[in-house]
Design a protein around this motif. Structure first.
Motif, short mmCIF file in Angstrom:
data_model
loop_
_atom_site.label_atom_id
_atom_site.label_comp_id
_atom_site.label_asym_id
_atom_site.label_seq_id
_atom_site.Cartn_x
_atom_site.Cartn_y
_atom_site.Cartn_z
N GLU A 17 0.82 -1.22 0.00
CA GLU A 17 0.00 0.00 0.00
C GLU A 17 0.85 1.26 0.00
O GLU A 17 0.31 2.35 -0.14
N LEU A 62 -2.04 3.93 -1.41
CA LEU A 62 -3.35 3.30 -1.64
C LEU A 62 -4.25 3.38 -0.41
O LEU A 62 -5.35 2.86 -0.40
N GLY A 63 -3.76 4.03 0.66
CA GLY A 63 -4.59 4.20 1.85
C GLY A 63 -5.06 5.63 1.94
O GLY A 63 -5.88 6.08 1.14
N CYS A 64 -4.49 6.36 2.91
CA CYS A 64 -4.91 7.75 3.11
C CYS A 64 -4.22 8.71 2.16
O CYS A 64 -4.54 9.88 2.12
N PRO B 84 -9.93 7.95 12.60
CA PRO B 84 -9.48 7.42 11.32
C PRO B 84 -10.28 6.17 10.92
O PRO B 84 -10.65 5.37 11.79
N LEU B 85 -10.54 6.03 9.62
CA LEU B 85 -11.20 4.85 9.03
C LEU B 85 -12.67 4.72 9.45
O LEU B 85 -13.27 3.66 9.25
N TRP B 99 -14.36 8.64 6.57
CA TRP B 99 -13.03 9.23 6.74
C TRP B 99 -12.10 8.68 5.65
O TRP B 99 -12.01 7.47 5.47
N LEU B 100 -11.43 9.55 4.91
CA LEU B 100 -10.46 9.09 3.91
C LEU B 100 -9.03 9.40 4.33
O LEU B 100 -8.13 8.62 4.07
N SER B 101 -8.85 10.56 4.93
CA SER B 101 -7.54 10.96 5.44
C SER B 101 -7.81 12.08 6.45
O SER B 101 -8.96 12.49 6.61
N GLU B 104 -9.90 14.77 4.86
CA GLU B 104 -10.64 14.39 3.65
C GLU B 104 -11.71 13.36 3.97
O GLU B 104 -11.43 12.36 4.64
N THR B 158 -5.36 -7.32 0.41
CA THR B 158 -4.32 -7.61 1.40
C THR B 158 -4.83 -7.35 2.81
O THR B 158 -4.23 -7.79 3.77
N TYR B 159 -5.92 -6.63 2.93
CA TYR B 159 -6.42 -6.22 4.25
C TYR B 159 -7.12 -7.38 4.95
O TYR B 159 -7.69 -8.26 4.30
N LYS B 170 -16.55 0.68 9.45
CA LYS B 170 -15.15 0.97 9.12
C LYS B 170 -14.96 0.91 7.61
O LYS B 170 -15.60 0.09 6.94
N VAL B 172 -11.65 1.27 4.62
CA VAL B 172 -10.21 1.41 4.43
C VAL B 172 -9.86 1.50 2.95
O VAL B 172 -10.52 0.91 2.10
N GLY B 173 -8.82 2.25 2.67
CA GLY B 173 -8.26 2.23 1.33
C GLY B 173 -7.18 1.17 1.31
O GLY B 173 -6.33 1.15 2.17
N THR B 174 -7.24 0.27 0.34
CA THR B 174 -6.25 -0.81 0.32
C THR B 174 -6.08 -1.33 -1.11
O THR B 174 -6.57 -0.75 -2.07
N VAL B 175 -5.34 -2.44 -1.21
CA VAL B 175 -5.05 -3.03 -2.52
C VAL B 175 -6.10 -4.09 -2.83
O VAL B 175 -6.39 -4.95 -2.00
N SER B 180 -6.52 -0.30 -6.75
CA SER B 180 -6.90 0.26 -5.46
C SER B 180 -8.40 0.10 -5.23
O SER B 180 -9.17 0.00 -6.18
#
Ligand SMILES: [Zn+2]
Lengths: 129, 219
Positions: A17, A62-64, B84-85, B99-101, B104, B158-159, B170, B172-175, B180
Motif C-alpha cells: 500500500e 493506496l490508503g490515506c 481514522p477509518l 473518513w479518507l484521510s 478528507e 491484502t487487508y 469501518k 479502508v483504502g487498500t489493494v 486500489s
C-alpha cells in the motif's frame, strides 16, 4: 516485505500500500534566487546513503495518500519508528548509538563517499564502533 | 475582485449539475461487460452476490474536521467520523460519510442528490477554508454480500477482512487485485467496494473469477 504503521490511518498495513519517496527532512533553500549553485545542486541531487539509521519519506499511496516519515535501519531493514510530517525523529544515529557513515562500501572493503560535498572528512576511515 | 470574493465566496465557485437530463441515457461502468454477456453468463447459485450501484452521488470534502462536521450535521444529519477509518450512515442507511484521510471525507448520497447537497454545503460553509469535489463520474460502488463474501475478499485484498479487522462502520483504502479499492463495511453481512470507474469492469471480472467456486452472481 515490510509491515508499516501509518501514523494517519493509525494501524499497520502491508508494504504494497506504500511507496518510498527518498530521504526525509530535506529543506529547500529559503532563497533559491540567491543561493549558490552548490547549495542548489546539493538540494536537488545529492542524498545521504548511510549504513544504519536512515530517515526516509514514504507515502501511503493506496490508503490515506498522506506522506509521513520512517526511521529505518538500512543494514537490518528494521523499521524503528514512523512519525507524521512536521515532526522530528526520536530515534537518530547519535541517540541509538549506531555508527552512521556516508557512502558505499567498495570492493576492497573501504568506503567511497558519494555526493558533492562529504559531510565528514573521516568518512573513508573505519571508526571503532 | 478579491473584495467580492471575501464577501461571498460561494458565488465565485463554478458549480454545475453533472447529471444530464432524463432524455439522455446514462450508461453504467459495467455496460460493456453486460452488453458482451460477460456478466449475464455468470449467473450462479447466489452464495455470493455482487450488486452494482451506479450513478450515486460521490462528494469529496476537504477541510478542517470541526467546521466540516458542523456543516455535514446541518445539511445531512450525519456526524463526520472523527476517528481514522470511520464510516457513518444516516438513519435509513442510504447516505454515508467516510473518513479518507485526516482532512478528507467521502460523502455518498442517492443518485441526483449530490448537486443540491453540494450547494447547501457551500452555503453552510461560507468563507471557511474547504474544498468540495464531485467525484460521482470517476468512481462507482459495488456491493458484495452472501455467505462467502468474506472468502471472496480474502482472495482479493491484502487487508484483514475478518470482523476484528474490518468491523461494521469501518472503511479502508487498500489493494484489491493489484488495483486500489475503498473497502467499506456498512453492515455485518455486506461489504462495499468503491472503485475507479475505469477499473470497475476489471474488478467485476476479478470478482467473477474469485467467486466462481461459490457461485457468485452479478446483478
Ligand atoms: Zn494511511
Amino acid at each position: 516485505m515490510f509491515y508499516i504503521f501509518c501514523p494517519y490511518c493509525d494501524e499497520r498495513r502491508e508494504e504494497e500500500e506504500f511507496h518510498p519517496s527518498g530521504q526525509a527532512h530535506i529543506t529547500r533553500p529559503a532563497d533559491p534566487e540567491n543561493c549558490s549553485d552548490e547549495e542548489w545542486g546539493d538540494y536537488l541531487f545529492f542524498r545521504d546513503n548511510p549504513r544504519g539509521i536512515h530517515h526516509e519519506l514514504w507515502v501511503h499511496r493506496l490508503g490515506c495518500r498522506k506522506f509521513f516519515n520512517i526511521t529505518r535501519d538500512t543494514t537490518t531493514y528494521e523499521i524503528l519508528e514512523t512519525y507524521p510530517m512536521g515532526e522530528r525523529p526520536t530515534v537518530t544515529a547519535e541517540r541509538a548509538g549506531v555508527r552512521q557513515e556516508q557512502g558505499v562500501q567498495t570492493a576492497d572493503g573501504g568506503w567511497q563517499t558519494v555526493g558533492a560535498r562529504p559531510e565528514n572528512s573521516k568518512l573513508n576511515e573505519e571508526t571503532p564502533s | 475582485m478579491s473584495e467580492a470574493r471575501s464577501e461571498n465566496s460561494a458565488s465565485n465557485v463554478a458549480v454545475f449539475d453533472t447529471h444530464p437530463s432524463d432524455a439522455i441515457d446514462a450508461e453504467s461502468p459495467l455496460h460493456w461487460s453486460r452488453q458482451r454477456g460477460v456478466i449475464d453468463a455468470a449467473a450462479g447459485e447466489g452464495q455470493v452476490t455482487v450488486v452494482e450501484r451506479p450513478f450515486l452521488g460521490h462528494l469529496i470534502l476537504r477541510g478542517g474536521a470541526i467546521v466540516l462536521d458542523e456543516a455535514v450535521r446541518e445539511t445531512l444529519g450525519v456526524s463526520l467520523p472523527g476517528q481514522p477509518l470511520g464510516l457513518n450512515h444516516d438513519a435509513d442507511g442510504s447516505r454515508s460519510v467516510q473518513w479518507l484521510s485526516p482532512d478528507e471525507w467521502l460523502v455518498i448520497v442517492p443518485a441526483g442528490e449530490e448537486f443540491e447537497l453540494e450547494n447547501r454545503l457551500r452555503a453552510q460553509l461560507g468563507d471557511a477554508h474547504f474544498a468540495i469535489v464531485n467525484a460521482s463520474g470517476g468512481q462507482t460502488l459495488l456491493e458484495l454480500s452472501g455467505e462467502h463474501a468474506r472468502e471472496v475478499l480474502m482472495k482479493s485484498v491484502t487487508y484483514d477482512v475478518h470482523s476484528h479487522g474490518l468491523p461494521v462502520g469501518k472503511g479502508v483504502g487498500t489493494v484489491f487485485a493489484k488495483t486500489s479499492v475503498n473497502l467499506r463495511r456498512p453492515r455485518e453481512d455486506r461489504f462495499e467496494l468503491v472503485v475507479r470507474r475505469s477499473f470497475a469492469d476489471y474488478c467485476v471480472r476479478w470478482l467473477l473469477d474469485a467467486g466462481r467456486e461459490y457461485g457468485l452472481s452479478v446483478e
